[in-house]
Write an enzyme that holds these catalytic residues in place. Structure first.
Site, mmCIF file in Angstrom:
data_model
loop_
_atom_site.group_PDB
_atom_site.id
_atom_site.type_symbol
_atom_site.label_atom_id
_atom_site.label_comp_id
_atom_site.label_asym_id
_atom_site.label_seq_id
_atom_site.Cartn_x
_atom_site.Cartn_y
_atom_site.Cartn_z
ATOM 1 C CD GLU A 61 2.721 -1.032 0.487
ATOM 2 O OE1 GLU A 61 1.568 -1.111 0.028
ATOM 3 O OE2 GLU A 61 3.343 0.038 0.581
ATOM 4 C CE LYS A 73 6.508 2.539 0.696
ATOM 5 N NZ LYS A 73 5.776 3.515 1.528
ATOM 6 C CE LYS A 81 -0.680 0.780 -2.079
ATOM 7 N NZ LYS A 81 0.150 1.878 -2.455
ATOM 8 C CD GLU A 129 -3.852 5.504 -3.054
ATOM 9 O OE1 GLU A 129 -3.337 4.401 -2.769
ATOM 10 O OE2 GLU A 129 -3.197 6.454 -3.526
ATOM 11 C CG ASN A 150 -2.391 7.652 -0.005
ATOM 12 O OD1 ASN A 150 -1.796 7.617 1.085
ATOM 13 N ND2 ASN A 150 -1.781 7.509 -1.161
ATOM 14 C CD GLU A 190 -4.588 3.312 0.340
ATOM 15 O OE1 GLU A 190 -5.560 2.821 -0.234
ATOM 16 O OE2 GLU A 190 -3.680 3.917 -0.266
ATOM 17 C CB SER A 191 0.114 6.661 3.411
ATOM 18 O OG SER A 191 0.037 6.037 2.180
HETATM 19 O O1 LIG Z 1 5.556 5.671 -0.181
HETATM 20 C C1 LIG Z 1 5.943 6.563 -0.953
HETATM 21 O O2 LIG Z 1 7.008 7.179 -0.818
HETATM 22 C C2 LIG Z 1 5.107 6.930 -2.155
HETATM 23 C C3 LIG Z 1 5.539 7.969 -2.962
HETATM 24 C C4 LIG Z 1 4.805 8.294 -4.081
HETATM 25 C C5 LIG Z 1 3.634 7.621 -4.385
HETATM 26 C C6 LIG Z 1 3.206 6.580 -3.575
HETATM 27 C C7 LIG Z 1 3.930 6.238 -2.465
HETATM 28 N N1 LIG Z 1 3.540 5.201 -1.644
HETATM 29 C C8 LIG Z 1 2.582 4.227 -2.018
HETATM 30 C C9 LIG Z 1 1.762 3.741 -0.935
HETATM 31 O O3 LIG Z 1 0.585 3.649 -1.148
HETATM 32 C C10 LIG Z 1 2.351 3.316 0.368
HETATM 33 O O4 LIG Z 1 3.360 2.418 0.094
HETATM 34 C C11 LIG Z 1 1.354 2.667 1.322
HETATM 35 O O5 LIG Z 1 0.214 3.426 1.480
HETATM 36 C C12 LIG Z 1 2.025 2.477 2.680
HETATM 37 O O6 LIG Z 1 2.454 3.741 3.158
HETATM 38 P P1 LIG Z 1 3.450 3.875 4.379
HETATM 39 O O7 LIG Z 1 2.887 3.089 5.522
HETATM 40 O O8 LIG Z 1 3.503 5.334 4.689
HETATM 41 O O9 LIG Z 1 4.760 3.316 3.931
#
Ligand SMILES: O=C(O)c1ccccc1NCC(=O)[C@H](O)[C@H](O)COP(=O)(O)O
Length: 253
Positions: free
Chosen positions: A54, A56, A115, A160, A181, A211-212
């Protein structure tokens, strides 16, 4: 915004309020998508873990914001073995833009996920992408019509979910790509056990994406053992050298 949103963290409330105000596109888009399942299969054949990396620039849970060129970031993620890319288009809280997505999609040949927090049909028409994200929690009863509207335009749709009722709703709506997520949007806390708990309820013919919150090689293995076909990873790739980070995570098996 749909009634089913429930309680969310103040940051997410703010994200939703700005998303509700954002206009849609003037013309209906028609996408010829690059296949996500083919990209995942190609990664598996090469011995790479299928990762959607991503772009980001920032987020409510990240300190600071990068001003690195999104195209350079995207290319280094692909050099690191990413099967596909995700590009944030949400501007106010994630530093994303429609232009970032357009530039990245033009510069690469892998599938690109948009996204964002898409709440209305017209917002599907903002920009073309190969995959679009729909968040079950925010769409409630509108999930199925939005899924159909997105597919009518040619998008592959990543739905999601974070809870069992949301997963059931995604399956009932006919989702064939489901992202669980690990981040709870009510508290913004991340718990990898979310995927472990819900994955056994995902039908075999659905592509499951974790995810995340995936940071380490052990996290990647843990999500794969839980049944994830692919992983969506942002912060752990953006923090440091994106190519080295992607290489480490896609090479986890
Ligand atoms: O990433 C955040 O801080 C966030 C906060 C509030 C709502 C959504 C958020 N993230 C969106 C996402 O879906 C993430 O960017 C994506 O899943 C990747 O997650 P990560 O690997 O933990 O950065």
């Amino acid at each position: 915004m749909n009634e089913s949103t429930g309680e969310v963290a103040p940051e997410v409330q703010s994200i939703l309020e700005t998303a509700a105000d954002r206009p849609g596109g003037d013309e209906r888009v028609s996408v010829t998508p690059r296949s996500l399942s083919a990209a995942f299969a190609a990664a598996e054949r090469d011995g790479r873990v299928p990762v959607i990396a991503e772009v980001k620039p920032t987020s409510p849970t990240t300190d600071g914001e990068t001003d690195a060129d999104p195209v350079a970031l995207a290319k280094s993620m692909i050099d690191g073995g990413a099967a596909a890319l995700s590009v944030l288009t949400e501007p106010e809280h994630f530093g994303g833009s429609i232009e970032n997505l357009q530039r990245v999609r033009e510069a690469v040949d892998v599938p690109v996920l948009r996204k964002d927090f898409v709440l209305r049909e017209a917002q599907l028409d903002t920009v073309e992408s190969d995959v679009i994200l729909l968040i079950a929690r925010f769409l409630g009863d509108d999930l199925e019509p939005m899924l159909e509207a997105a597919r009518d335009r040619g998008f592959q749709v990543l739905v999601e979910v974070h809870t069992k009722p949301e997963l059931d709703a995604a399956i009932d709506a006919g989702a064939d790509i489901i992202g669980i997520n690990n981040r709870d949007l009510a508290k913004l806390a991340v718990d990898l056990a979310t995927v472990e708990r819900l994955a056994p309820n995902v039908p075999d013919d659905v592509t499951l994406i974790a995810e995340s919150g995936v940071s380490t090689v052990d996290d990647v293995r843990r999500m794969r053992e839980a049944g994830a076909n692919g992983l969506l990873i942002g912060s752990a790739i953006m923090d440091g050298d994106p190519q080295t980070n992607t290489q480490r995570l896609t090479g986890a098996e």
